[in-house]
Motif scaffolding. Sequence first.
Motif, PDB file in Angstrom:
ATOM      1  N   ALA A 167       0.848  -1.194   0.000  1.00  8.91           N
ATOM      2  CA  ALA A 167       0.000   0.000   0.000  1.00  8.91           C
ATOM      3  C   ALA A 167       0.884   1.245   0.000  1.00  8.91           C
ATOM      4  N   VAL A 168       0.246   2.387  -0.196  1.00  2.00           N
ATOM      5  CA  VAL A 168       0.897   3.670   0.066  1.00  2.00           C
ATOM      6  C   VAL A 168       0.599   4.026   1.512  1.00  2.00           C
ATOM      7  N   TYR A 169       1.647   4.261   2.277  1.00  4.42           N
ATOM      8  CA  TYR A 169       1.517   4.565   3.700  1.00  4.42           C
ATOM      9  C   TYR A 169       1.694   6.068   3.903  1.00  4.42           C
ATOM     10  N   SER A 170       0.777   6.641   4.670  1.00  2.00           N
ATOM     11  CA  SER A 170       0.803   8.081   4.948  1.00  2.00           C
ATOM     12  C   SER A 170       0.574   8.313   6.429  1.00  2.00           C
ATOM     13  N   CYS A 171       1.015   9.468   6.904  1.00  2.00           N
ATOM     14  CA  CYS A 171       0.727   9.832   8.282  1.00  2.00           C
ATOM     15  C   CYS A 171      -0.166  11.070   8.303  1.00  2.00           C
ATOM     16  N   ASN A 172      -0.858  11.238   9.400  1.00  2.00           N
ATOM     17  CA  ASN A 172      -1.783  12.346   9.555  1.00  2.00           C
ATOM     18  C   ASN A 172      -2.207  12.375  11.016  1.00  2.00           C
ATOM     19  N   SER A 173      -3.017  13.356  11.346  1.00  2.00           N
ATOM     20  CA  SER A 173      -3.593  13.386  12.677  1.00  2.00           C
ATOM     21  C   SER A 173      -4.650  12.287  12.779  1.00  2.00           C
ATOM     22  N   VAL A 174      -5.083  12.018  14.007  1.00  2.00           N
ATOM     23  CA  VAL A 174      -6.164  11.071  14.244  1.00  2.00           C
ATOM     24  C   VAL A 174      -7.257  11.796  15.024  1.00  2.00           C
ATOM     25  N   PRO A 175      -8.452  11.960  14.439  1.00  2.00           N
ATOM     26  CA  PRO A 175      -8.838  11.609  13.071  1.00  2.00           C
ATOM     27  C   PRO A 175      -8.086  12.462  12.048  1.00  2.00           C
ATOM     28  N   PRO A 176      -8.066  12.048  10.793  1.00  2.00           N
ATOM     29  CA  PRO A 176      -7.251  12.746   9.801  1.00  2.00           C
ATOM     30  C   PRO A 176      -7.785  14.131   9.463  1.00  2.00           C
ATOM     31  N   THR A 177      -6.866  15.026   9.120  1.00  2.00           N
ATOM     32  CA  THR A 177      -7.181  16.379   8.681  1.00  2.00           C
ATOM     33  C   THR A 177      -6.909  16.452   7.185  1.00  2.00           C
ATOM     34  N   ASP A 178      -7.920  16.876   6.432  1.00  2.00           N
ATOM     35  CA  ASP A 178      -7.830  16.791   4.970  1.00  2.00           C
ATOM     36  C   ASP A 178      -6.594  17.464   4.391  1.00  2.00           C
ATOM     37  N   ASN A 179      -6.260  18.650   4.865  1.00  2.00           N
ATOM     38  CA  ASN A 179      -5.145  19.375   4.227  1.00  2.00           C
ATOM     39  C   ASN A 179      -3.794  19.034   4.844  1.00  2.00           C
ATOM     40  N   PHE A 180      -3.722  17.966   5.628  1.00  2.00           N
ATOM     41  CA  PHE A 180      -2.446  17.529   6.197  1.00  2.00           C
ATOM     42  C   PHE A 180      -1.795  16.415   5.384  1.00  2.00           C
ATOM     43  N   TRP A 181      -2.534  15.817   4.429  1.00  2.00           N
ATOM     44  CA  TRP A 181      -1.982  14.660   3.731  1.00  2.00           C
ATOM     45  C   TRP A 181      -0.744  15.029   2.934  1.00  2.00           C
ATOM     46  N   GLY A 182       0.304  14.195   3.046  1.00  2.00           N
ATOM     47  CA  GLY A 182       1.504  14.335   2.247  1.00  2.00           C
ATOM     48  C   GLY A 182       1.464  13.372   1.074  1.00  2.00           C
TER      49      GLY A 182
END
Length: 115
Positions: free
Chosen positions: A91-106
């Motif tokens: 898979a493609v692994y990404s990090c973000n806040s929990v729950p995720p914040t839309d404009n945080f995705w790298g």
Amino acid sequence: QVQFVESGGGLVQPGGSLRLSCAAFRSIFNTYVLGWYRQAPGKQREWVALIGSNSVTKYADSVKGRFTISRDNAKNTVYLQMSSLKPEDTAVYSCNSVPPTDNFWGQGTQVTVSA
């Protein structure tokens, strides 16, 4: 503005190990519960693991006992140590806040488990 930068992915054989890294801005690192997510081809993104500011951790059942999430506060970095990898971990692994914040995705980092 990119909030997270992931690295460490690659091609690994089944049963192998990889360590992923996620660098974050200090303000985000210190404010949010942080997590790793993954998205396999043709599937929805799913949550994998989280770590709180007090280093409390939680894992999805699919990776429990094989993956370990950790954080280095001095480096504003979250890690995901992956062991006993299976083809279904591809898979493609990404990090973000929990729950995720839309404009945080790298961009994420690709992990491919294949013989």
